[in-house]
Design a protein around this motif. Structure first.
Motif, short mmCIF file in Angstrom:
data_model
loop_
_atom_site.label_atom_id
_atom_site.label_comp_id
_atom_site.label_asym_id
_atom_site.label_seq_id
_atom_site.Cartn_x
_atom_site.Cartn_y
_atom_site.Cartn_z
N HIS A 278 -31.38 -10.81 53.35
CA HIS A 278 -31.74 -12.01 54.11
C HIS A 278 -31.76 -13.29 53.28
CE1 HIS A 278 -35.82 -13.19 52.87
NE2 HIS A 278 -36.11 -11.91 52.72
N THR A 279 -31.68 -13.18 51.96
CA THR A 279 -31.75 -14.38 51.12
C THR A 279 -30.54 -15.28 51.34
OG1 THR A 279 -33.08 -13.28 49.43
CG2 THR A 279 -31.86 -15.24 48.75
N LEU A 280 -30.77 -16.56 51.51
CA LEU A 280 -29.70 -17.52 51.78
C LEU A 280 -29.02 -17.95 50.47
CD1 LEU A 280 -31.59 -19.62 54.46
CD2 LEU A 280 -29.97 -17.75 54.82
N PRO A 281 -27.74 -18.31 50.52
CA PRO A 281 -26.97 -18.62 49.30
C PRO A 281 -27.62 -19.65 48.39
CG PRO A 281 -25.50 -18.48 51.18
CD PRO A 281 -26.89 -18.40 51.73
N ALA A 282 -28.17 -20.72 48.97
CA ALA A 282 -28.74 -21.80 48.15
C ALA A 282 -29.87 -21.31 47.25
CB ALA A 282 -29.23 -22.93 49.03
N LYS A 283 -30.61 -20.30 47.72
CA LYS A 283 -31.72 -19.79 46.93
C LYS A 283 -31.26 -18.98 45.72
CE LYS A 283 -35.11 -19.85 50.67
NZ LYS A 283 -36.10 -19.08 51.46
N LEU A 284 -29.98 -18.64 45.70
CA LEU A 284 -29.40 -17.93 44.55
C LEU A 284 -28.57 -18.87 43.69
CD1 LEU A 284 -28.31 -14.55 46.20
CD2 LEU A 284 -30.32 -14.99 44.78
N GLY A 285 -28.66 -20.17 43.99
CA GLY A 285 -27.98 -21.15 43.15
C GLY A 285 -26.61 -21.58 43.60
N ASP A 310 -37.50 -21.32 58.34
CA ASP A 310 -38.08 -20.34 57.42
C ASP A 310 -38.64 -19.12 58.13
OD1 ASP A 310 -37.44 -21.90 55.24
OD2 ASP A 310 -39.42 -22.84 55.10
N TYR A 311 -39.08 -19.28 59.37
CA TYR A 311 -39.70 -18.16 60.09
C TYR A 311 -38.67 -17.21 60.71
CZ TYR A 311 -38.96 -21.13 64.23
OH TYR A 311 -38.40 -21.92 65.22
N ILE A 312 -37.39 -17.57 60.64
CA ILE A 312 -36.32 -16.69 61.12
C ILE A 312 -35.68 -16.01 59.91
CG2 ILE A 312 -34.11 -16.51 62.30
CD1 ILE A 312 -36.27 -17.19 64.24
N LYS A 313 -35.76 -14.70 59.88
CA LYS A 313 -35.13 -13.93 58.80
C LYS A 313 -34.05 -13.05 59.41
CE LYS A 313 -39.22 -13.89 55.82
NZ LYS A 313 -38.68 -14.94 54.94
N ILE A 331 -32.73 -9.17 63.26
CA ILE A 331 -33.24 -10.54 63.35
C ILE A 331 -34.74 -10.49 63.61
CG2 ILE A 331 -33.09 -12.74 64.59
CD1 ILE A 331 -30.17 -12.01 65.24
N GLN A 332 -35.49 -11.21 62.76
CA GLN A 332 -36.95 -11.19 62.84
C GLN A 332 -37.48 -12.62 62.91
OE1 GLN A 332 -39.05 -10.04 59.21
NE2 GLN A 332 -40.41 -8.74 60.42
N ASP A 333 -38.33 -12.87 63.89
CA ASP A 333 -39.01 -14.15 64.04
C ASP A 333 -40.48 -13.90 63.71
OD1 ASP A 333 -40.49 -16.32 64.97
OD2 ASP A 333 -39.26 -16.63 66.75
N LYS A 335 -42.86 -16.07 63.30
CA LYS A 335 -43.80 -16.97 63.99
C LYS A 335 -44.15 -16.43 65.37
CE LYS A 335 -42.47 -21.00 65.70
NZ LYS A 335 -42.04 -22.43 65.78
N ASN A 336 -43.16 -15.93 66.09
CA ASN A 336 -43.38 -15.44 67.44
C ASN A 336 -43.50 -13.93 67.52
OD1 ASN A 336 -43.12 -18.01 69.12
ND2 ASN A 336 -41.22 -18.07 67.92
N ASN A 337 -43.44 -13.26 66.36
CA ASN A 337 -43.64 -11.82 66.27
C ASN A 337 -42.67 -11.04 67.16
OD1 ASN A 337 -44.93 -9.56 65.20
ND2 ASN A 337 -46.35 -9.41 66.93
N ILE A 338 -41.40 -11.34 67.03
CA ILE A 338 -40.36 -10.58 67.74
C ILE A 338 -39.29 -10.15 66.75
CG2 ILE A 338 -40.74 -11.78 69.94
CD1 ILE A 338 -38.16 -13.36 69.37
N ASP A 339 -38.61 -9.06 67.08
CA ASP A 339 -37.48 -8.61 66.28
C ASP A 339 -36.54 -7.78 67.14
OD1 ASP A 339 -39.25 -6.50 66.54
OD2 ASP A 339 -39.06 -5.80 64.47
N PHE A 340 -35.28 -7.76 66.76
CA PHE A 340 -34.27 -6.98 67.47
C PHE A 340 -33.07 -6.80 66.56
CE2 PHE A 340 -33.51 -11.42 68.41
CZ PHE A 340 -32.14 -11.58 68.46
N MET A 341 -32.16 -5.91 66.99
CA MET A 341 -30.94 -5.64 66.23
C MET A 341 -29.72 -5.88 67.09
SD MET A 341 -31.81 -2.11 64.20
CE MET A 341 -33.16 -2.03 63.01
#
Length: 385
Positions: A278-285, A310-313, A331-333, A335-341
């Protein structure tokens, strides 16, 4: 289609009429959320649905519910068929990453931070770096280094042993030795001054597959020359929706499976894997201008350049090549405590010519997947649990 199983009450067993009435009431159709999403009037969805045969879409969407300590999956499928071939492209890097971590557990002298390079190559890396590059920017060279470590048969056998099937990893990606059945040795640093060389792995000779739609289009380019015949994928990688989704479930929710269906990963390894997914490219430089947040996140945000909240992973692996776009995502939210595939694939090659680099990725394919993700996300926001 879902099956409904129930026991008939005694009062309904008197006559055939009462039985039929009971069954009619009990099995009354409930709206399928996936079909509802695909029936959207949004033009990003509608234009694809109006040309279903051309786009060869397949989709599996999974609702996730929890009951006490149990995870409950409800799958909804659209045109999912393991006999209908699509080219999986870089989605095959996901099983390579998982298989690598599992194999590292079996070699006492190795860890994911072990440095190595492929014999004949000057690039030194670690297993951890290669896996991170696979998910952050879908790096082909990183994947190929893992294939040299595992062998094609090694990936396939590890997946099948855990119930991730059907699958056939037959070749590397975008390299001159893509089809070699023998792997190159790894030069591995046991410490700062001592190295060891791994033995080459001889893999099975690849046999052509006999599947529907294994030959596609009306022509293709080979050596800058147009060949007016269908492009043959029969010797390519094979990793259908069913297998992709099965791997995703086992990585995200290992506790939902029996021990023999779980991958042998330590909790530390699994934490590392999920972080990489889930890590986004910018966070890896990586440069944010070139590798924006949604660079390899097609669902919900693929057609946007804005930052992902940030609350969407999104834990996922995409693939795109030969006009085929695929994304396999949890996909996990928070903030709203939901997830699905959701795992989906779409072909966008309106001229029917392969290897011409004229595919409608940005115009049709990614917007469709992004809107599909948004439609299902909106449904999940409103779904009663």
């Amino acid at each position: 289609m879902k099956s409904i199983f129930f026991a008939l009450p005694k009062k309904c067993m008197g006559t055939l009429l009462l039985l039929l009435i009971f069954m009619g009431c009990t099995t009354k159709n409930v709206a399928d959320p996936l079909k509802t999403a695909l029936a959207s009037e949004n033009p990003l969805i509608k234009r694809v649905m109006e040309q279903l045969d051309a786009h060869e879409i397949q989709i599996r969407y999974t609702q996730i519910d929890r009951s006490n300590d149990s995870i409950l999956f409800t799958d909804h499928d659209f045109q999912v068929d393991t006999n209908n071939y699509f080219y999986p492209a870089s989605t095959v890097k996901f099983p390579a990453a998982v298989a690598t971590l599992e194999k590292l557990n079996e070699v006492d002298s190795l860890s994911r931070d072990t440095r190595f390079y492929i014999e004949g190559d000057s690039i030194e890396t670690t297993f951890a770096k290669a896996i991170s590059e696979i998910f952050a920017v879908s790096d082909n060279a990183a994947n190929n280094r893992l294939i040299e470590f595992l062998g094609q048969d090694g990936v396939n056998n590890r997946m099948r042993n855990r119930g991730v099937a059907p699958i056939r990893i037959a070749h590397r990606l975008s390299t001159s030795n893509a089809d070699d059945v023998t792997t190159k040795p790894l030069v591995i640093y046991l410490n700062d001054s001592t190295t060891a060389v791994s033995r080459p792995i001889i893999n099975s000779v690849v046999q052509p597959m006999a599947l529907n739609r294994i030959k596609k289009g009306r022509g293709f380019y080979a050596d800058d020359s147009l060949q007016l015949e269908a492009f043959d994928f029969s010797l390519k990688n094979y990793y259908p929706i069913q297998a992709q989704h099965a791997l995703l479930k086992r990585v995200i929710f290992p506790e939902a499976f029996s021990k023999d269906q779980q991958f042998n990963l330590s909790e530390d390894q699994r934490t590392f894997l999920l972080e990489a997914m889930h890590t986004l490219p910018a966070k890896l430089g990586y440069d944010l201008e070139q590798y924006y947040d949604s660079y390899v996140k097609f669902f919900m945000y693929g057609d946007e350049l804005d930052p992902i909240p940030d609350y969407i992973k999104i834990y996922n692996k995409v693939g795109y090549a030969y006009g085929t776009l695929t994304d396999c995502a949890y996909i996990q939210d928070t903030k709203n405590n939901i997830d699905f595939m959701i795992t989906a694939t779409i072909l966008v090659n309106s001229d029917g010519i392969f290897n011409d680099n004229a595919y409608e990725y940005d115009e049709v394919g990614i917007p469709f997947l992004a809107q599909l993700g948004r439609e299902l996300y909106q449904y999940e926001l409103n779904r009663k649990r």
